[in-house]
Write an enzyme that holds these catalytic residues in place. Structure first.
Site, PDB file in Angstrom:
ATOM      1  N   LYS A 212      44.244  29.885  47.251  1.00 50.86           N
ATOM      2  CA  LYS A 212      45.188  30.799  46.606  1.00 50.86           C
ATOM      3  C   LYS A 212      46.199  31.226  47.661  1.00 50.86           C
ATOM      4  CE  LYS A 212      45.703  33.176  42.642  1.00 50.86           C
ATOM      5  NZ  LYS A 212      45.469  32.778  41.251  1.00 50.86           N
TER       6      LYS A 212
ATOM      7  N   GLY B 226      47.887  44.369  29.867  1.00 50.35           N
ATOM      8  CA  GLY B 226      48.785  43.466  30.589  1.00 50.35           C
ATOM      9  C   GLY B 226      49.432  42.484  29.637  1.00 50.35           C
TER      10      GLY B 226
ATOM     11  N   GLY C 181      51.890  40.219  30.173  1.00 48.97           N
ATOM     12  CA  GLY C 181      52.737  39.300  30.936  1.00 48.97           C
ATOM     13  C   GLY C 181      52.706  37.917  30.306  1.00 48.97           C
TER      14      GLY C 181
ATOM     15  N   VAL D  59      50.480  35.564  30.243  1.00 44.14           N
ATOM     16  CA  VAL D  59      49.269  35.241  29.489  1.00 44.14           C
ATOM     17  C   VAL D  59      49.030  36.265  28.384  1.00 44.14           C
ATOM     18  CG1 VAL D  59      46.795  34.801  29.604  1.00 44.14           C
ATOM     19  CG2 VAL D  59      48.233  34.188  31.542  1.00 44.14           C
TER      20      VAL D  59
HETATM   21  P1  NAD Z   1      52.147  38.432  34.746  1.00 42.23           P
HETATM   22  O1  NAD Z   1      52.679  38.948  36.031  1.00 42.23           O
HETATM   23  O2  NAD Z   1      53.039  37.622  33.897  1.00 42.23           O
HETATM   24  O3  NAD Z   1      51.631  39.672  33.855  1.00 42.23           O
HETATM   25  C1  NAD Z   1      50.893  40.729  34.350  1.00 42.23           C
HETATM   26  C2  NAD Z   1      51.183  41.913  33.428  1.00 42.23           C
HETATM   27  O4  NAD Z   1      50.327  42.985  33.785  1.00 42.23           O
HETATM   28  C3  NAD Z   1      52.621  42.433  33.549  1.00 42.23           C
HETATM   29  O5  NAD Z   1      53.176  42.619  32.266  1.00 42.23           O
HETATM   30  C4  NAD Z   1      52.438  43.756  34.284  1.00 42.23           C
HETATM   31  O6  NAD Z   1      53.449  44.710  33.958  1.00 42.23           O
HETATM   32  C5  NAD Z   1      51.076  44.175  33.793  1.00 42.23           C
HETATM   33  N1  NAD Z   1      50.423  45.166  34.628  1.00 42.23           N
HETATM   34  C6  NAD Z   1      50.394  45.245  35.979  1.00 42.23           C
HETATM   35  N2  NAD Z   1      49.696  46.317  36.367  1.00 42.23           N
HETATM   36  C7  NAD Z   1      49.250  46.923  35.242  1.00 42.23           C
HETATM   37  C8  NAD Z   1      48.448  48.073  34.970  1.00 42.23           C
HETATM   38  N3  NAD Z   1      47.991  48.838  35.953  1.00 42.23           N
HETATM   39  N4  NAD Z   1      48.176  48.366  33.698  1.00 42.23           N
HETATM   40  C9  NAD Z   1      48.637  47.612  32.684  1.00 42.23           C
HETATM   41  N5  NAD Z   1      49.416  46.520  32.870  1.00 42.23           N
HETATM   42  C10 NAD Z   1      49.710  46.188  34.133  1.00 42.23           C
HETATM   43  O7  NAD Z   1      50.795  37.664  35.067  1.00 42.23           O
HETATM   44  P2  NAD Z   1      50.047  36.561  34.199  1.00 42.23           P
HETATM   45  O8  NAD Z   1      50.445  35.238  34.681  1.00 42.23           O
HETATM   46  O9  NAD Z   1      50.166  36.905  32.764  1.00 42.23           O
HETATM   47  O10 NAD Z   1      48.537  36.774  34.682  1.00 42.23           O
HETATM   48  C11 NAD Z   1      47.768  37.876  34.212  1.00 42.23           C
HETATM   49  C12 NAD Z   1      46.384  37.828  34.862  1.00 42.23           C
HETATM   50  O11 NAD Z   1      45.740  36.605  34.518  1.00 42.23           O
HETATM   51  C13 NAD Z   1      46.386  37.875  36.390  1.00 42.23           C
HETATM   52  O12 NAD Z   1      45.229  38.534  36.845  1.00 42.23           O
HETATM   53  C14 NAD Z   1      46.315  36.408  36.788  1.00 42.23           C
HETATM   54  O13 NAD Z   1      45.789  36.207  38.072  1.00 42.23           O
HETATM   55  C15 NAD Z   1      45.388  35.887  35.703  1.00 42.23           C
HETATM   56  N6  NAD Z   1      45.521  34.461  35.453  1.00 42.23           N
HETATM   57  C16 NAD Z   1      46.725  33.951  35.087  1.00 42.23           C
HETATM   58  C17 NAD Z   1      46.829  32.592  34.818  1.00 42.23           C
HETATM   59  C18 NAD Z   1      48.126  31.975  34.369  1.00 42.23           C
HETATM   60  O14 NAD Z   1      48.105  30.836  33.870  1.00 42.23           O
HETATM   61  N7  NAD Z   1      49.240  32.667  34.487  1.00 42.23           N
HETATM   62  C19 NAD Z   1      45.709  31.756  34.952  1.00 42.23           C
HETATM   63  C20 NAD Z   1      44.482  32.324  35.309  1.00 42.23           C
HETATM   64  C21 NAD Z   1      44.403  33.679  35.570  1.00 42.23           C
END
Ligand code: NAD
Length: 356
Positions: A82, A182, A184, A186
């Site tokens: 990572k 969250g 975002g 996903v």
């Molecule tokens: P992202 O940055 O697009 O979204 C994260 C979201 O969480 C954002 O909208 C942010 O505003 C929100 N957030 C941050 N702190 C917060 C809090 N304290 N309370 C509520 N919301 C909060 O990230 P993503 O790509 O959607 O990934 C989300 C999670 O899934 C992460 O932990 C990431 O490591 C994990 N993940 C993502 C993927 C992927 O394909 N993107 C794959 C495996 C795991």
């Protein structure tokens, strides 16, 4: 070209920890290779406004180890690694910084593949890829598989259906209260699927625009992130950052099922026992959220999108196996999954020793 690379002493059980700094662009990043037992390490790049360098180091170590488990359980010929970039993705990101990061990835000579994670988009990855072929999750290119997030969301959704069937006796989500933390890449995609399946959505985020979108598009009820554990719900889907489930929050959680995308949801392994003691079914994050890495694995192995088409359903099938084994043995799904990972790695190490 001012990139400085410092090889830090990796903690026991880890292969490499590199700190990259580029004063010109402001880059400060860690790249961690936890294990290459199963193949080159692969795992996304997170950009986050860490308060200290130590906080970033701690995060990259946990995330890299988690990738070893995730890739092993997803049956990928990939190890775990990572990277994290220290900085605010809204204000500190620049093409120069991303290119410097690409050069840092290139310096590991293929022992680590990077992709999107929190704070990093497919457009960013395209810039990283100008400096290294070890950047994946690209929209174009011969084998490009694009943004992994929709596939992560798809895997999470399918696992959530399995969990609902086990916990509530039906996978029908009509009227089921699901809190998505969250919204975002996903979380929003998952929220859309849940809405389509008839779930009653509750959403929590620190991003007001995302909350308003979910409210308008999916009729979601907005929840203050600080009130999550005071809120009535059937299912919690953590899709923000790690550490959301602690000994304290586990005692307050009203959900009967936890299934979400966030990495490292449990603050400590013991929280799995606390959840189980309260009759809450926790589906291990690193198994549930493998859809994205399965997608980018197709790019790494130059197999394109057909690779994920063949493997994505396997995510929910593995969760079903884990749940069955957990019920049979009386152990948590986390303990069962961790044992399976240890077994996969031990067998691969033995095979490598035998071949040497
Ligand atoms: P992202 O940055 O697009 O979204 C994260 C979201 O969480 C954002 O909208 C942010 O505003 C929100 N957030 C941050 N702190 C917060 C809090 N304290 N309370 C509520 N919301 C909060 O990230 P993503 O790509 O959607 O990934 C989300 C999670 O899934 C992460 O932990 C990431 O490591 C994990 N993940 C993502 C993927 C992927 O394909 N993107 C794959 C495996 C795991």
């Amino acid at each position: 070209m001012t990139l400085n690379l410092t090889e830090e002493t990796a903690p026991e059980g880890y292969e490499r920890l590199v700190f990259a700094q580029d004063p010109e662009s402001g880059l400060q990043a860690f790249i961690c290779v936890h294990s290459t037992v199963l193949g080159p390490a692969a795992g996304g790049c997170r950009m986050w406004n860490y308060a200290t360098v130590d906080e970033a180091r701690t995060d990259v170590l946990r995330l890299a180890e988690g990738m070893t488990s995730k890739n092993a359980m997803a049956d990928l010929a990939l190890g775990g690694g990572k990277s994290v970039i220290i900085g605010n993705p809204q204000s500190d990101k620049s093409p120069a910084l991303l290119r410097a990061f690409g050069r840092a990835v290139q310096s590991l000579d293929g022992s680590y593949y990077t992709a999107e994670d929190v704070g990093i988009s497919p457009d960013d990855m395209k810039i990283v890829a100008e400096e290294t072929p070890y950047a994946v999750g690209l929209e174009d290119g011969a084998h490009g598989t694009g943004d992994p997030s929709p596939f992560t969301a798809q895997g999470v959704f399918q696992c959530l259906l399995v969990g609902a069937e086990v916990v509530f006796g039906t996978s029908d989500l009509s009227g089921r209260r699901v809190l998505v933390q969250g919204l975002g890449h996903v979380g929003m995609s998952l929220a859309e699927k849940l809405h389509g399946a008839g779930a009653e959505l509750i959403v929590a985020d620190i991003n007001e625009a995302a909350l308003q979108h979910a409210k308008t598009a999916f009729g979601a009820t907005i929840c203050d992130p600080a009130e999550i554990f005071e809120t009535e719900m059937d299912i919690l889907a953590p899709c923000a950052l790690g550490g959301v489930l602690t000994e304290a929050t586990a005692q307050k959680l009203s959900a009967k099922l936890v299934c979400g995308a966030a990495n490292n949801q449990l603050e400590t392994p013991e929280v799995a026992d606390a959840l189980r003691a309260r009759g809450i079914r926790y589906l291990p994050d690193y198994v549930v959220n493998a859809g994205g890495i399965i997608s980018v694995a197709g790019e790494i192995h130059k197999a394109g999108t057909s690779y994920r088409t063949e493997r994505l359903d396997g995510v929910a099938a593995r969760i079903r196996t884990l749940v069955d084994l957990s019920d049979k043995t009386g152990r948590t799904t986390t303990a069962v999954a961790d044992d399976m990972v240890a077994d996969i790695l031990a067998k691969a190490s033995d095979a490598a020793r035998g071949a040497a």
